[in-house]
Design an enzyme around this catalytic site. Structure first.
Site, PDB file in Angstrom:
ATOM      1  N   LYS B  79     -54.674  -0.065   9.108  1.00 26.65           N
ATOM      2  CA  LYS B  79     -53.824  -0.841  10.015  1.00 26.65           C
ATOM      3  C   LYS B  79     -54.565  -0.976  11.344  1.00 26.65           C
ATOM      4  O   LYS B  79     -55.189  -0.022  11.820  1.00 26.65           O
ATOM      5  CB  LYS B  79     -52.505  -0.103  10.223  1.00 26.65           C
ATOM      6  CG  LYS B  79     -51.491  -0.847  11.089  1.00 26.65           C
ATOM      7  CD  LYS B  79     -50.179  -0.054  11.169  1.00 26.65           C
ATOM      8  CE  LYS B  79     -49.114  -0.785  11.966  1.00 26.65           C
ATOM      9  NZ  LYS B  79     -47.848  -0.019  11.999  1.00 26.65           N
ATOM     10  N   SER B 154     -43.865  -2.594  10.528  1.00 22.66           N
ATOM     11  CA  SER B 154     -44.985  -3.310  11.095  1.00 22.66           C
ATOM     12  C   SER B 154     -46.269  -3.192  10.278  1.00 22.66           C
ATOM     13  O   SER B 154     -47.199  -3.981  10.475  1.00 22.66           O
ATOM     14  CB  SER B 154     -45.239  -2.775  12.502  1.00 22.66           C
ATOM     15  OG  SER B 154     -45.659  -1.422  12.442  1.00 22.66           O
ATOM     16  N   SER B 178     -42.027   1.870   9.935  1.00 22.79           N
ATOM     17  CA  SER B 178     -43.099   0.883   9.773  1.00 22.79           C
ATOM     18  C   SER B 178     -44.074   1.148   8.629  1.00 22.79           C
ATOM     19  O   SER B 178     -44.904   0.293   8.330  1.00 22.79           O
ATOM     20  CB  SER B 178     -43.885   0.756  11.082  1.00 22.79           C
ATOM     21  OG  SER B 178     -43.209  -0.103  11.965  1.00 22.79           O
TER      22      SER B 178
END
Ligand SMILES: [Mg+2]
Ligand SMILES: [Zn+2]
Lengths: 106, 515, 520
Positions: B79, B154, B178
């Site tokens: 990420k 996210s 997330s």
């Protein structure tokens, strides 16, 4: 909880150093208002005597030994700087034009 | 040979025994990314050269009979809030465009030390703020199961890349769900460790008291494997826990006899019928394997959302103050310092980030602090006490990960609607507990559903063991997503909803549950 | 550790090095409040002053990262990812900071919090890399202490509201329309010492600063060099009509970054406030920046930039715990403090208050004096020993630019010299000569006296003979004294005897015998 005024939104934006266009300010006032509305749920809860939880898992601060490690070379430290002069970072002056001197805020 | 859907464990094993080289695996993954990711939109940056060099190094050492790490040759996507030395790190924000970090995050160091291959950086909501990855400043990431649906957020780039077979595993971050929510939306496993279990050094901070790094993988065993590699004490993070890390894989025995599964009534009130049915099937499967269910209440759950959306933005407004155009990142020039800041930040941050900075700034102002931030921290204590009490009666808590499967792009019209997507996941962060989302079937429209397990602090082992049982009983098995161009030809089409599992159970009222 | 820096001649150093009494019993170079112009208005107005003093702690690395600390290094050469505020970095607390701060807390009799907390203080400034300063707010390390300020009239106990830990910012230099930023200093550990608003004059504020400087050097927790920014002072100043209870509106004076400006700046602000109130204007609550070059202050920021620091507990840093074990080790490390010694020198050793004040101006001087006292056999000699230390020793050290700690004359040597004077072996006058030579050459006083034959002549027979000779040689003067009553001539005969004996004649016996010989 008090209603969010347009002036307040502008003040917060200045405090947060966010330039918002007029339409953004409008939207922000609306949306923040709605969100704050939602927070009413916790305003009503009696939390007398309840300690605030700052850390998710209780622990004490660990201490580090006072032994230096190598610094980043200035070249690497400043590699991403949008503006620099020699090994100094450069920003628009924070004080009134014409004055000189050094100073650190508060 | 297509390593696309090999598990991380399997990939490592095949490379270790010489069945395939790390270079072959990486080349195949790079080719697949090139073929599919234009449409999927998971990656923000692919480090082909770095990945091939790392793979070559693994192959060289294996050939020379030198030791290789437990993740040797396993291709992993990070990420883009995880800081990578020499590799652009943007947090999916314009304000960090072009920033090349001079250091690696702790988890990145750990992955490199385990000989994992960093394929690249994947998309997310800007600064991890969001639940759909729609807040990325760079690109749209699609749900591999249905191109019109969001991948969650996210860590949506992570969940999409893992689900689509564009990496063997990914690291995401979880501040209010997330990792678990996008894992549920994309039909993969997502684990949020106990706060402090994994170092936050090198994680671009969103909300410091809530953030944790964790794995997104296609199997529970892979989640255990990756967690093993990244967990453990780090003196560079003052909130890192100096606690022993068990051998997680050893705990995957399938034996859950006598395990008490808590079903909190507050988590079964409003949700899609498909979700309710799927989670009920997961509960049923656990009972079948010898666990018992316990109905219980976490009475302050209803306050979690408000507490979270005060605490997280407050901390975010502080953490994001450093993005000022002085030392790194983008700057918009202006004549005065205040104007330079305001223009830089006004142009550099997207709408959701600005909204949260405003919200957090509002809540922290003097005179408001007690009524907002402090009050929210007190609520947090109440929520934590709920869990402490619950874990006297049960060993693990089972809930849906999300009230609905993946929603459509643009479906959440207002911020509050979007925030409600996290309603089941954020209590876990507030309490600092570990949580995992494991697939438990498909909804009628072919979208995956996730079951969430929450555990005691530092008890990831029990979560993994329980999740593995759900995975075996009602997981997706060999069903692969085919919602994005390029995927269909490479994997079989998705099976019909609810095809797997015992069925016949309705809602959380599981027979045999103790009071 | 405090490093002696030879050749420094800052004003603060004048204090630290101790100064010979001959140069005046005050600290030289320190402007006394030049308050002549204020004398009249101060009959009507009472200044109320509180100080916030930042003191840099003498650690090797920064408060939250292992980045080195060094004065005068090239710009931006002492940073690391944390100091730069790079995304993803986290603070880890330096234990030496705690040790040093606790020493100050204990030495000021502060209450030490068993669990204190770090908080973030937010403001945007280019030398503040994270957009917040890690400081302490609601739960500081130390509270409710006091500092004994040694004024010329005696001790004044000044209440300290708090002492908290925080990180320093970098340095911004304004050049034309731009500002240049050097982050070397960012993250340097500071304690902020906040006094109660109970200093009554610019002079008292100056004395407070001198006392605090002395204490931090005494404890070896900081060099306290204001010229290097190691000690900085902000002053909250208000005035009220004498007899009034309510405090007036205060202004905050910032940027008093040199020792010599503390009193000037405050004095100037008091005068400004008196001028405004007397001409019917109102004081606005504001922050003013002291401009030393122009000798005046200006408002620091406009209203539109008004700050709200949005303090909240730093989630990256768990509570700082001070347990009994740490406290025990700190308590063991605290030396006898200046105020206590000041008191002891007067009560036990009979030293005058002025001498006691000078003796405790620096720890090495007080330590030297204590060593002289310890080496000395008698216990009635405090005054005389103080005299020798403050006059002869400090004079010689000052003249050669030598710090007390590196005095070429050992305390025992000075004590031995005083013993020789007290026993009558040499006179005080010869003693100064012996001191000078011993200081210069390192030779023992007794050896010098022996070698040069400087022993005092106390033998009555020998002196009687010399006196006879002197009187015989000056019959007119003898007559003028004895018969003519010219008293002034007595000194002439003492001088003549001293000349004959090269100063070695015991003055008391000489005087006795002369009186006898001259008949009155
Ligand atoms: Mg202050
Ligand atoms: Zn301060």
């Amino acid at each position: 909880m008090p209603e969010l005024t347009r002036t307040e939104v502008e003040e917060i934006a200045l405090l947060a150093r966010l330039r918002l266009e007029p339409d953004e300010l409008d939207r922000m006032q609306r949306e923040l208002g709605a969100i704050l509305e939602h927070f009413q749920t916790i305003a009503a809860v009696d939390t007398t005597g309840v300690p605030p939880m700052v850390h998710a898992v209780p622990m004490d601060l660990r201490l580090r030994v006072d032994v230096p490690e190598p610094s980043l070379p200035a070249e690497l430290a400043l590699a991403g700087a949008p503006r620099r002069e020699a090994d100094l970072l450069v920003v628009p002056s924070s004080i009134a034009p014409g004055r000189t001197g050094t100073g650190t805020e508060p | 040979m297509s390593p696309a859907f090999w598990s991380a464990a399997d990939t490592a094993r095949r490379i270790a025994v010489g069945e395939v080289t790390a270079t072959q695996v990486v080349e195949a993954q790079l080719a697949r990314i090139a073929a599919i990711d234009g449409e999927l939109g998971a990656y923000l940056a692919v480090d082909a050269a770095g990945a091939l060099a790392a793979a070559a190094d693994v192959d060289r050492r294996r050939a020379a009979n030198q030791p290789i790490g437990p993740l040797a040759g396993v291709p992993i996507a990070l990420k883009d809030v995880l800081v990578t030395r020499g590799l652009a790190t943007t947090a999916a924000s314009k304000i960090l465009e072009g920033w090349i970090p001079p250091y690696d995050a702790h988890v990145v160091e750990k992955l490199r030390a385990a000989d994992a291959i960093i394929l690249g950086k994947v998309n997310c909501d800007e600064f991890a703020m969001g639940s759909s990855t729609e807040n990325s400043a760079y690109r749209k990431t699609r749900n591999p199961w249905n191109a019109e649906r969001v991948p969650g957020g996210s860590s949506g780039g992570s969940s999409a890349a893992v689900a689509a077979g564009l990496c063997a595993a990914s690291l995401g971050t979880d501040t209010g769900g997330s990792i678990r929510q996008p894992a549920a939306f994309c039909g993969v496993v997502g684990l949020k460790p106990t706060y402090g279990r994994v170092s936050r050094w090198g994680v671009v901070a969103f909300a410091s008291s809530l953030d944790q790094v964790g794995p997104l993988t296609r199997t529970v065993a892979d989640a255990a494997l990756v967690l093993q590699a990244i967990a453990g004490f780090d003196p560079r993070d003052s909130t890192s826990l100096d606690a022993p890390v068990p051998r997680f894989a050893d705990g995957l025995t399938g034996d859950i006899r006598g395990l008490r599964i808590g079903l909190p009534q507050e988590y079964f009130e409003a949700m899609d019928d498909d979700v309710r049915a799927a989670v009920a099937r997961a509960a049923g499967a656990l009972v079948e394997r010898g666990a018992e269910t316990v109905d219980l209440s976490l009475p302050h759950t209803g306050l979690a959302l408000a507490a979270y959306y005060l605490i997280a933005p407050a901390e975010a407004s502080s953490n994001l103050a450093r993005f000022d155009g002085v030392r790194y990142g983008r700057r918009v020039e202006a004549a005065s310092l205040t104007e330079m800041y305001a223009r830089t930040r006004g142009a550099g941050f997207g709408p959701e980030v600005k909204r949260r900075i405003m919200l957090g700034t509002y809540a922290l102002r003097s005179g408001y602090y007690d009524a907002y931030y402090k009050k929210a921290q007190q609520i947090r204590t109440l929520i934590k006490r709920d869990f402490d009490r619950a874990f006297k009666y049960c060993d693990v808590i089972l809930t849906p990960t999300t009230p609905t499967p993946a929603f459509a792009f643009g479906a959440k019209a207002t911020p509050v609607e979007m925030y409600l997507a996290d309603v089941f996941t954020l209590s876990c962060n507030l309490a600092g507990l570990p949580g995992i989302s494991v697939p438990c079937g498909l909804a009628g429209d072919g979208l995956p559903i996730g079951a969430q397990l929450l555990g005691r602090a530092l008890d990831e082992a029990t979560l993994l063991r329980t999740a593995a049982v759900i995975e075996a009983a009602v997981g997706l098995g060999e069903q692969r997503p085919a919602g994005v161009a390029g995927l269909a030809g490479l994997a079989g089409p998705a099976g019909p909803a609810g095809a797997a599992g015992p069925g016949g159970l309705d809602g959380p009222a599981i027979p045999g549950g103790a009071a | 550790m405090t490093q002696p820096r030879p050749g420094r001649q800052t004003l603060a150093d004048g204090l630290a090095q101790g100064t010979p009494r001959a140069a005046g019993d005050d600290v030289p170079g320190m402007p006394r409040g030049s308050s002549s112009s204020l004398a009249k208005p101060l009959e009507d107005w009472e200044p109320v002053i509180g100080l916030e003093v930042h003191v840099q702690l003498a650690t090797r690395t920064k408060i939250f990262s292992p980045s080195a600390i060094e004065f005068g290094a090239p710009p931006n050469s002492l940073t690391d990812p944390l100091v730069l505020g790079l995304p993803g970095t986290l603070p880890v607390f330096n234990h030496a900071v705690l040790q040093l701060a606790l020493k100050l807390g204990v030495a000021t009799s502060s209450q030490i919090r068993a669990r204190s907390r770090f908080a973030r203080k937010h403001y945007f400034y280019p030398d503040l890399p994270k957009g917040y300063q890690i400081s302490q707010f609601e739960e500081p390390l130390c509270e409710n202490g006091h500092l004994d300020v040694i004024l010329r009239g005696g001790l004044k106990r000044v209440k300290l509201q708090r002492i908290h830990l925080e990180e320093d910012a970098g340095k911004t230099t304004h050049v034309g329309v731009s500002s240049h930023v050097d982050l070397n200093r960012a993250g340097v550990p500071l304690v902020e010492v906040v006094t109660a608003p109970e200093l009554g004059s610019a002079e008292e504020a100056g004395e407070f600063m001198r006392s605090l400087l002395r204490l931090v050097r005494w404890l070896e927790i900081s060099d306290g060099d204001m010229e290097k920014g190691q000690m900085r002072c902000d002053a909250n100043v208000s005035i009220r009509r004498r007899g009034e209870d309510r405090l007036g509106t205060r202004t905050e004076l910032k940027n008093i970054n040199s020792f010599r400006f503390v009193e000037n700046a405050i004095e100037h602000e008091i005068a400004r406030q008196i001028r405004m109130l007397e001409s019917g204007e109102r004081i606005v609550r504001e922050t003013r920046l002291w401009d030393a070059d122009r000798g005046q202050s200006q408002p620091m920021r406009s209203k539109e930039e008004a700050n709200d620091y949005r303090y909240f507990p730093d989630p990256d840093l768990p509570p700082l715990v001070v347990d009994g074990l740490i406290m025990a080790s700190i308590l063991r490390s605290i030396p006898e403090l200046p105020g206590v010694r000041y008191d002891r020198y007067q009560r036990v050793l009979g030293v005058s208050s002025d001498d006691a004040r000078t003796l405790v101006s620096e720890r090495s001087l007080a330590d030297y004096f204590d060593a002289v006292v310890a080496a000395h056999p008698g216990d009635r000699s405090g005054r005389m020993l103080a005299n020798w230390v403050l006059t002869e020793l400090l004079g010689a050290l000052h003249a050669t630019g030598t710090p007390v700690a590196r005095s070429p004359m050992a305390p025992a040597t000075l004590s031995a010299l005083v013993v020789l004077i007290e026993s009558g072996t040499i006179s005080g006058k010869i003693g100064k000569e012996v001191f000078e030579e011993s200081f210069r050459t390192g030779e023992a006083p007794a050896t010098i006296i022996e070698r040069r034959g400087l022993q005092q002549i106390s033998d009555t027979a020998v002196l009687w003979e010399i006196i006879n000779r002197v009187v015989a040689a000056n019959p007119k003067q003898a007559e003028a004294y004895t018969v003519g009553g010219k008293d002034g001539l007595f000194g002439f005969f003492v001088g003549a005897v001293m000349k004959e004996t090269k100063g070695r004649a015991n003055p008391v016996i000489t005087s006795d015998l002369l009186h006898k010989r001259l008949g009155r």
